[in-house]
Design a protein around this motif. Structure first.
Motif, short mmCIF file in Angstrom:
data_model
loop_
_atom_site.label_atom_id
_atom_site.label_comp_id
_atom_site.label_asym_id
_atom_site.label_seq_id
_atom_site.Cartn_x
_atom_site.Cartn_y
_atom_site.Cartn_z
N MET A 1 -7.86 -20.41 4.87
CA MET A 1 -7.86 -19.07 4.32
C MET A 1 -6.48 -18.73 3.76
N SER A 2 -6.43 -18.02 2.65
CA SER A 2 -5.17 -17.65 2.02
C SER A 2 -4.42 -16.62 2.85
N THR A 3 -3.09 -16.64 2.73
CA THR A 3 -2.28 -15.62 3.37
C THR A 3 -2.31 -14.36 2.52
N ALA A 4 -1.93 -13.24 3.14
CA ALA A 4 -1.89 -11.98 2.42
C ALA A 4 -0.85 -11.07 3.04
N LYS A 27 -3.27 -14.38 12.02
CA LYS A 27 -1.88 -14.77 11.79
C LYS A 27 -1.60 -15.13 10.34
N ASP A 28 -2.62 -15.12 9.50
CA ASP A 28 -2.40 -15.36 8.08
C ASP A 28 -1.91 -14.12 7.35
N TYR A 29 -1.94 -12.96 8.01
CA TYR A 29 -1.50 -11.72 7.38
C TYR A 29 -0.10 -11.35 7.84
N THR A 30 0.69 -10.79 6.93
CA THR A 30 1.93 -10.14 7.30
C THR A 30 1.83 -8.67 6.89
N PHE A 31 2.54 -7.80 7.62
CA PHE A 31 2.32 -6.37 7.45
C PHE A 31 3.61 -5.60 7.22
N THR A 32 3.51 -4.61 6.35
CA THR A 32 4.45 -3.51 6.31
C THR A 32 3.64 -2.24 6.52
N ASP A 71 -0.03 -7.67 -1.46
CA ASP A 71 -1.28 -8.15 -2.05
C ASP A 71 -2.41 -7.14 -1.86
N ILE A 72 -2.37 -6.45 -0.73
CA ILE A 72 -3.41 -5.48 -0.39
C ILE A 72 -2.75 -4.24 0.18
N ASP A 222 -12.08 -5.88 9.26
CA ASP A 222 -11.70 -7.29 9.36
C ASP A 222 -12.51 -8.12 8.37
N LEU A 223 -13.82 -7.90 8.36
CA LEU A 223 -14.70 -8.63 7.44
C LEU A 223 -14.38 -8.28 5.99
N LEU A 224 -14.12 -7.00 5.73
CA LEU A 224 -13.86 -6.56 4.36
C LEU A 224 -12.58 -7.17 3.81
N VAL A 225 -11.53 -7.15 4.59
CA VAL A 225 -10.26 -7.71 4.14
C VAL A 225 -10.40 -9.21 3.88
N ARG A 226 -11.08 -9.91 4.77
CA ARG A 226 -11.30 -11.34 4.56
C ARG A 226 -12.08 -11.59 3.27
#
Length: 349
Positions: A1-4, A27-32, A71-72, A222-226
């Motif tokens: 899965m791609s990171t975001a 763990k594929d996501y990083t957040f601000t 990205d999102i 969770d499903l929507l973001v994926r």
């Protein structure tokens, strides 16, 4: 899965904090995350590893910059139109530069569906999230409508920006975040019940609202973001998702809250009668916000999350509303039993 890289607005709130807690499991996501003060920024950083962006919805340049670096964007905080435009501007720069579409996921609400039946009936035909034409035809004065319409208008460059509107109904259950874990509508009913010592409704309570447990709601996100990251989520003209798992009459909802209050606060209700009765206008003014309370708590807001269930495979499975009230009510009993003036009307719809 791609990171975001995800920029979240509302991380300190009930809904946004719960969404963040769920998405942090990946763990594929990083957040601000946007926060207003340093103390909360420090907690987000130290406890969750989330990079804070200090500012408010009035800081449009801050919003643009944070969106441009993401990205999102998930906006779980406000219907602020200038702020939304700033987010769109930043995301368009991101999408144009990166060569892949950026996403704005707006957390709206089914308050946009509310009619004005004053608790007299449930005769609203439920809205299906596939029936975009009917949803778009809602009156302009409906809450959330101005921002929703603006986002629908931003669909001319789908290779640069894709917008998704999500509409949760009445949300219940203890939140998952590290800040506010209290829901919105249920505390209003609980506080009014405790303060008035009545088994009361706004109007007759013959109207219906959709409901969803916060645990099911965060699974939906969770499903929507994926799906968005994988390019499989609906967006633009079709990018509209309800997230209900059922519905209840407001009179039944109020009865469940009353029963839980009686169970937790025998001290409080010895001078009342358990027969359900409409609250007076002055009580609705004080505890529900007057005309807004009549609109929201005495109107119908009926939705069907067919798109979420069919396209995302979302399967709600959390407990029913009445099964979750003891803890919520106990909190308000302890908070308010000795000081009714602490009641603070308000609702996110």
């Amino acid at each position: 899965m791609s990171t975001a890289k995800i920029f979240l607005l509302g991380a300190t709130g009930y809904v946004g904090g719960s969404i963040l807690a769920q998405l942090l499991k990946n763990k594929d996501y990083t957040f601000t995350a946007l926060v207003r003060d340093q103390s909360r920024a420090d907690r987000l950083k130290s406890e969750l590893g989330v990079e804070p962006v200090i500012g408010s919805f009035e800081d449009l340049e801050v919003l643009k910059k944070a969106a441009e670096e993401s990205d999102i964007v998930i906006n779980a905080w406000s219907d602020d139109l200038p702020a939304t435009k700033a987010l769109v501007e930043g995301l368009k720069k991101r999408g144009g530069r990166s060569g892949k579409p950026a996403y704005l996921i707006q957390v709206s609400g089914t308050g946009v569906l509310c009619d004005h039946v004053n608790g007299e009936s449930d005769e609203q035909e439920p809205f299906d999230d596939y029936d975009i034409k009917r949803i778009r035809a809602l009156p302009d004065e409906q809450i959330h409508k101005d921002v929703d319409d603006y986002l629908f208008s931003q669909n001319d460059q789908p290779d640069v920006l894709r917008t998704i509107i999500t509409c949760p109904p009445l949300i219940y259950g203890k939140g998952l975040g590290i800040f506010n874990v209290r829901s919105k509508q249920i505390p209003v009913i609980a506080q009014a019940t405790i303060a008035t010592r009545k088994n009361g409704t706004v109007g007759k309570g013959l109207n219906k609202w959709g409901t969803v447990h916060v645990d099911d709601l965060v699974k939906f996100f969770d499903l929507l973001v994926r799906a968005a990251i994988d390019g499989k989520a609906s967006y633009g003209d079709e990018g509209f998702y309800f997230a209900e798992s059922g519905e209840e009459y407001l009179k039944d909802m109020s009865q469940h809250v009353f029963d839980a209050v009686v169970k937790k606060a025998g001290w409080a209700l010895v001078d009342t009668v358990p027969v359900q009765t409409p609250l007076t206008d002055s009580e609705v003014d004080k505890y529900y916000g007057g005309a807004f309370g009549y609109w929201i708590f005495a109107g119908n807001s009926r939705s069907r999350a067919n798109r979420a269930k069919k396209e995302l495979g979302w399967k709600p499975e959390a407990p029913e509303l009445w099964e979750t009230l003891d803890e919520e009510v106990e909190y308000w009993v302890e908070k308010l039993k000795n000081d009714e003036t602490k009641v603070e009307p308000g609702v996110d719809a």
